[in-house]
Every structure is written in structure tokens, then in C-alpha cells.
Design an enzyme around this catalytic site. Structure first.
Site, PDB file in Angstrom:
ATOM      1  N   HIS A 129     -21.077 -10.168  14.711  1.00 47.93           N
ATOM      2  CA  HIS A 129     -19.928  -9.850  15.765  1.00 47.93           C
ATOM      3  C   HIS A 129     -19.736  -8.208  15.565  1.00 47.93           C
ATOM      4  CE1 HIS A 129     -15.928  -9.427  17.578  1.00 47.93           C
ATOM      5  NE2 HIS A 129     -16.444 -10.336  18.492  1.00 47.93           N
ATOM      6  N   GLU A 131     -16.947  -6.233  15.361  1.00 47.61           N
ATOM      7  CA  GLU A 131     -16.160  -6.330  14.130  1.00 47.61           C
ATOM      8  C   GLU A 131     -16.440  -6.689  12.874  1.00 47.61           C
ATOM      9  OE1 GLU A 131     -12.102  -8.782  12.065  1.00 47.61           O
ATOM     10  OE2 GLU A 131     -12.350  -9.247  15.237  1.00 47.61           O
TER      11      GLU A 131
END
Length: 285
Positions: A129, A131
Site C-alpha cells: 500500500h 501509505e
């Protein structure tokens, strides 16, 4: 059919702020006071309908900072970027607009401070991901990403640490607390950072409560959205049929036969118009 719609469904604060910054850049372009290209470094949020709308308005999504030109406006995605990409961005000559969610930025800086003397970071999240890649880049020492307690248990950890435990901002707080308890039994020198967003916790708790009192759950949101997928996971734990769809057109009436009460919630990047459409469709059954 009775529909129980989550009060927290739809845009979170971080998404709203990011889109507000992108809209401001577009307004500047419309008045002729901005360069020719408005770019986002990766998808600004994880919702295909929103991304398609901005593409139709001329926003260019670039996957790499090397594709930016001097004078471009480069909007950093809500999920944030790595420190290395940030350095590339600064060297590109583009005008930088940081639309990183404030909660994500706070988590990045907290990880940097907590690991400043070389402590090992243990990060609960999805390794691929954006993030999570950004959060890991702020670690000043070694870093391990794990997606479950089982993955964590397989890691060889020194009993005397030092370790820092943090989480992707959209992870399940209940699972994270269980992980904290297990780690405290294994590690003597453990620092725990509270990096899960309060809005995420509230959305998951509301989804859990609604799912406990309905026959079926519908989750509206992008399939690439981690927080949306976790809402579906939370709802499904109640043992009821749970459908995660990006648009109401993906729902099939035959899946709702003999269902009297439907729960409805949505990911943090889902526009209100999509939630409203699903609400009306469920009510019409």
C-alpha cells in the site's frame, strides 16, 4: 426493505482536504494563474469514479516523479509518499502541493522521531500500500511490515529490543490492540505509537454495530481502498452476507431475497452521490 445507513459513510477529513487542494489548483488553472499541467503523484485517493472525473477535467496522474516537468503543479496524494520520492519531487522543478492526510503525516513524523536512534519498526499494514511504503521510509532503523498476528509471530525478534510498533492509519484498532498485548509478552523494550485514525475506528465500530442488527450489508467504495475492504471484513465477521461494490449497478436483486433489513456504509473515499444511489436502490426492493 429497511435500510440502516451509517452516519460516518463517505469522505473523511483527509480525503476532503486533499480534493479541496486539487480543486484549488484547478481553479487557479482556470483563471490562467497556474501552469498548463495539474498532476497528481499517483491516484490522489482510491476511488475510480472520482479519479475519472478529475481526469476528464484535465488532471494528469503520473506514476513517477521523473515524469514531471519544471513548472507543473504536482499534488501529493492523500496517502503520502516516501522520503525518497519527496526528494525527487523537490528536484523536479514542479510546484509542490502537499495533500497528504494530516493523520498520515503525523504518523510519518512520529515514526521518524521514535526510531531516531535506530530502533526497529514493526508496522501493521499492507506492504504494497502506498501509505505503508511512505511510513516505512521514515524509519531510521530496520523495518518489518506484517499484515496479521500470524505473520508477526513468524518474525524472529530479539527479546530486549528496542522496537517501535505502529500501524497503517486505516487498520482495525481491535486487532491492533490484540497485537500490542501479544508483543508486550515477547518484547521488553517496546514503544507503541497510536497511529490509527479516529475516523477509521468510528467507521469500523459503526459498521460492526449495524451489521449486528441487519440481514445483509452493502459496502460502497473502491476495491483498491484499504479502509473500504476492512469495513467489509468487519461487517462479514457477524456472519451475514456482505457485498463490497464500487457502483450500485453491481448489486443483484436476487442476492437480497428474503432479506428485510440492509446495512449500508462506504469507504472514506466514496462520494455521497454513490452512497445515495445505493440507498435508493435498497429501499426500492
Amino acid at each position: 426493505m429497511d435500510v440502516y445507513r451509517a452516519r460516518t459513510a463517505g469522505f473523511c477529513m483527509g480525503v476532503s482536504l486533499a480534493l479541496q487542494k486539487l480543486n484549488t489548483a484547478l481553479e487557479r488553472k482556470a483563471t490562467g494563474s497556474a501552469p498548463a499541467r495539474i498532476c497528481t503523484l499517483g491516484p490522489i485517493i482510491h476511488n475510480p469514479q472520482v479519479l475519472a472525473e478529475y481526469e476528464s477535467r484535465g488532471v494528469v496522474c503520473v506514476k513517477d516523479a521523473s515524469l514531471l516537468h519544471p513548472g507543473d503543479v504536482a499534488v501529493i496524494r492523500a496517502h503520502g509518499i516516501t522520503r525518497q520520492v519527496e526528494e525527487q519531487l523537490e528536484q523536479s522543478g514542479a510546484e509542490i502541493v502537499d495533500a497528504t492526510c494530516p493523520k498520515v503525516k503525523k504518523a510519518q513524523l512520529s515514526i521518524g522521531r521514535a526510531t531516531a536512534e535506530g530502533a526497529t519498526l514493526l508496522l501493521f499494514g499492507e506492504a504494497d500500500h502506498p501509505e505503508v511504503r511512505g511510513l516505512v521510509s521514515y524509519a531510521c532503523g530496520p523495518a518489518y511490515v506484517f499484515g496479521s498476528a500470524t505473520e508477526l509471530a513468524s518474525l524472529h525478534l530479539a527479546e530486549n529490543g528496542p522496537y517501535v510498533l505502529a500501524s497503517q492509519t486505516t487498520q482495525d484498532r481491535q486487532i491492533f490492540q490484540e497485537i500490542v498485548g501479544e508483543l508486550r509478552q515477547r518484547i521488553a523494550n517496546l514503544t507503541v505509537l497510536s497511529t490509527i485514525c479516529d475516523a477509521t475506528r468510528e467507521r469500523q465500530e459503526e459498521a460492526r454495530n449495524i451489521a449486528s442488527s441487519v440481514d445483509v450489508m452493502v459496502i460502497i467504495g473502491g476495491r483498491q481502498s484499504g479502509n473500504t475492504r476492512r469495513l467489509a471484513d468487519v461487517a462479514a465477521l457477524n456472519g451475514i452476507d456482505t457485498f463490497l461494490v464500487e457502483r450500485v449497478e453491481e448489486l443483484a436483486a436476487e442476492n437480497f431475497l428474503q432479506k428485510n433489513r440492509a446495512g449500508l456504509t462506504a469507504g472514506a473515499s466514496t462520494p455521497k452521490s454513490l452512497i445515495d444511489a445505493a440507498h435508493l436502490w435498497l429501499q426500492s426492493l
